[in-house]
Design an enzyme around this catalytic site. Structure first.
Site, short mmCIF file in Angstrom:
data_model
loop_
_atom_site.label_atom_id
_atom_site.label_comp_id
_atom_site.label_asym_id
_atom_site.label_seq_id
_atom_site.Cartn_x
_atom_site.Cartn_y
_atom_site.Cartn_z
N LYS A 13 -115.84 28.12 8.80
CA LYS A 13 -115.99 26.68 8.99
C LYS A 13 -114.92 25.90 8.22
CE LYS A 13 -120.09 26.60 7.12
NZ LYS A 13 -120.20 28.02 6.80
N ARG A 88 -127.28 21.16 6.41
CA ARG A 88 -127.66 22.56 6.28
C ARG A 88 -129.15 22.77 6.46
NH1 ARG A 88 -123.14 24.51 3.09
NH2 ARG A 88 -123.21 26.77 2.86
N ARG A 127 -112.61 36.76 0.16
CA ARG A 127 -112.28 35.32 0.10
C ARG A 127 -111.78 34.96 -1.29
NH1 ARG A 127 -116.14 30.54 2.16
NH2 ARG A 127 -117.70 31.44 0.77
N ARG A 160 -115.17 33.35 -5.81
CA ARG A 160 -116.28 32.47 -6.22
C ARG A 160 -117.46 33.28 -6.74
NH1 ARG A 160 -116.99 28.68 -1.03
NH2 ARG A 160 -119.15 29.11 -1.55
N ARG A 171 -127.61 34.33 0.53
CA ARG A 171 -127.14 33.15 1.27
C ARG A 171 -127.29 33.33 2.77
NH1 ARG A 171 -121.36 32.62 -0.92
NH2 ARG A 171 -121.21 30.78 0.40
P1 ADP Z 1 -116.93 29.13 5.54
O1 ADP Z 1 -116.34 27.77 5.22
O2 ADP Z 1 -117.63 29.15 6.86
O3 ADP Z 1 -117.76 29.67 4.45
P2 ADP Z 1 -114.18 30.12 5.20
O4 ADP Z 1 -113.36 29.23 6.08
O5 ADP Z 1 -114.11 29.90 3.74
O6 ADP Z 1 -115.71 30.13 5.72
O7 ADP Z 1 -113.78 31.64 5.53
C1 ADP Z 1 -114.39 32.73 4.84
C2 ADP Z 1 -113.34 33.81 4.57
O8 ADP Z 1 -112.94 34.42 5.80
C3 ADP Z 1 -112.06 33.28 3.94
O9 ADP Z 1 -111.56 34.27 3.07
C4 ADP Z 1 -111.13 33.04 5.11
O10 ADP Z 1 -109.76 33.14 4.73
C5 ADP Z 1 -111.53 34.17 6.06
N1 ADP Z 1 -111.44 33.79 7.48
C6 ADP Z 1 -111.66 32.57 8.04
N2 ADP Z 1 -111.52 32.62 9.39
C7 ADP Z 1 -111.21 33.90 9.70
C8 ADP Z 1 -110.94 34.61 10.94
N3 ADP Z 1 -110.99 33.97 12.13
N4 ADP Z 1 -110.67 35.93 10.84
C9 ADP Z 1 -110.65 36.57 9.64
N5 ADP Z 1 -110.89 35.98 8.45
C10 ADP Z 1 -111.18 34.65 8.47
P1 ADP Z 2 -119.81 28.41 2.46
O1 ADP Z 2 -118.57 27.67 2.90
O2 ADP Z 2 -119.51 29.80 2.06
O3 ADP Z 2 -120.91 28.33 3.43
P2 ADP Z 2 -120.22 26.15 0.75
O4 ADP Z 2 -119.03 25.91 -0.08
O5 ADP Z 2 -120.41 25.31 1.97
O6 ADP Z 2 -120.28 27.69 1.13
O7 ADP Z 2 -121.53 26.01 -0.13
C1 ADP Z 2 -121.69 26.69 -1.35
C2 ADP Z 2 -123.07 26.36 -1.91
O8 ADP Z 2 -123.17 24.95 -2.15
C3 ADP Z 2 -124.23 26.68 -1.00
O9 ADP Z 2 -124.64 28.03 -1.10
C4 ADP Z 2 -125.30 25.71 -1.53
O10 ADP Z 2 -125.85 26.19 -2.75
C5 ADP Z 2 -124.48 24.48 -1.87
N1 ADP Z 2 -124.41 23.54 -0.73
C6 ADP Z 2 -123.30 23.17 -0.05
N2 ADP Z 2 -123.61 22.29 0.93
C7 ADP Z 2 -124.96 22.10 0.86
C8 ADP Z 2 -125.89 21.32 1.61
N3 ADP Z 2 -125.50 20.55 2.65
N4 ADP Z 2 -127.19 21.37 1.25
C9 ADP Z 2 -127.60 22.12 0.22
N5 ADP Z 2 -126.79 22.89 -0.51
C10 ADP Z 2 -125.47 22.88 -0.21
#
Ligand code: ADP
Ligand code: ADP
Ligand code: ZN
Length: 214
Positions: A13, A88, A127, A160, A171
């Site tokens: 995302k 979320r 990541r 992280r 998660r």
């Molecule tokens: P989210 O915001 O949904 O948690 P991220 O954008 O941070 O996800 O992506 C999670 C991990 O996967 C990161 O290390 C990112 O560089 C990698 N990643 C993102 N998109 C892809 C893809 N299409 N293929 C492989 N790895 C990806």
């Molecule tokens: P990812 O991209 O891997 O899904 P985020 O950076 O979006 O992770 O979120 C990391 C953490 O921050 C979540 O596991 C949660 O604890 C908190 N968080 C982020 N956004 C929200 C939300 N909209 N509501 C509740 N908790 C949140």
């Protein structure tokens, strides 16, 4: 244009949201990034949020909503935004729908980036996040030019705390019970679009822009 990104933690995302933001000139708003910035600065909000985040749990709706409603007041939101990690929960989604309709507005798209759980653990363990600008990399799939250093800002890249395998499993559970229902919620509003998040970053982006440019 107002867009919500949906998908499991690690689905991509944030990666896609940043690309959308730069192509369409709208801000990328990540609640996770805002919480992490607060933790880094040692604010009250950061202290409260950290306890939940470290356990892989969600930060309570009340705190999250206060934070995001405040963010929407900033001038850069006038032409829309791409939301990443918010909403979320169903109550968060309902609060967003209400806040928008109170102003006579609505969301344009909810884009679900689909990636099966099996792929997620690999993505999370590889990541690396920039502590300074929120940039995200992957040691194999999206490596920075120089190991441990952010291409965009030169900041330090770290694994992280909540990307450790035990916390990732928690998660994913939280995602399935509390966040996945949003897919039906936005399908019901007629704005759900699905993309295959297992493709390469550029391909996923192509699928998304095809939707947004239609
Ligand atoms: P989210 O915001 O949904 O948690 P991220 O954008 O941070 O996800 O992506 C999670 C991990 O996967 C990161 O290390 C990112 O560089 C990698 N990643 C993102 N998109 C892809 C893809 N299409 N293929 C492989 N790895 C990806
Ligand atoms: P990812 O991209 O891997 O899904 P985020 O950076 O979006 O992770 O979120 C990391 C953490 O921050 C979540 O596991 C949660 O604890 C908190 N968080 C982020 N956004 C929200 C939300 N909209 N509501 C509740 N908790 C949140
Ligand atoms: Zn950076």
């Amino acid at each position: 244009m107002k867009i919500v990104m949906l998908g499991a933690p690690g689905a991509g995302k944030g990666t896609q949201a940043k690309m959308i933001a730069s192509k369409y000139g709208i801000p990328h708003i990540s609640t996770g990034d805002i919480f992490r910035a607060n933790i880094k600065e040692g604010t009250e909000l950061g202290k409260k949020a950290k306890a939940f985040m470290d356990q892989g749990a969600l930060v309570p709706d009340e705190l999250t909503l206060e934070l995001i409603m405040d963010r929407f007041k900033q001038a850069d939101c006038a032409n829309g935004y791409v939301l990443d990690g918010f909403p979320r929960t169903i109550p968060q989604a309902e609060a967003l729908t209400k806040a928008l309709s109170d102003e006579g507005g609505k969301l344009d798209y909810a884009i679900n980036v689909e990636v099966p759980d099996e792929n997620i653990v690999n993505r999370m363990s590889g990541r690396r996040a920039c502590l300074s600008c929120g940039g995200t990399y992957h040691v194999v799939f999206n490596a920075p030019k120089k190991e441990g250093v952010c291409d965009a800002c030169g900041g330090e890249l770290v694994l992280r705390d909540d990307d450790k395998p035990e916390t990732v499993a928690k998660r994913l559970d939280v995602y399935h019970t509390q966040t996945q229902p949003l897919i039906d919620y936005y399908a019901g509003q007629g704005i759900l679009k699905e993309v295959d998040g297992t493709k390469e970053v550029a391909e996923v982006f192509g699928d998304i822009t095809a939707i947004l440019d239609k």
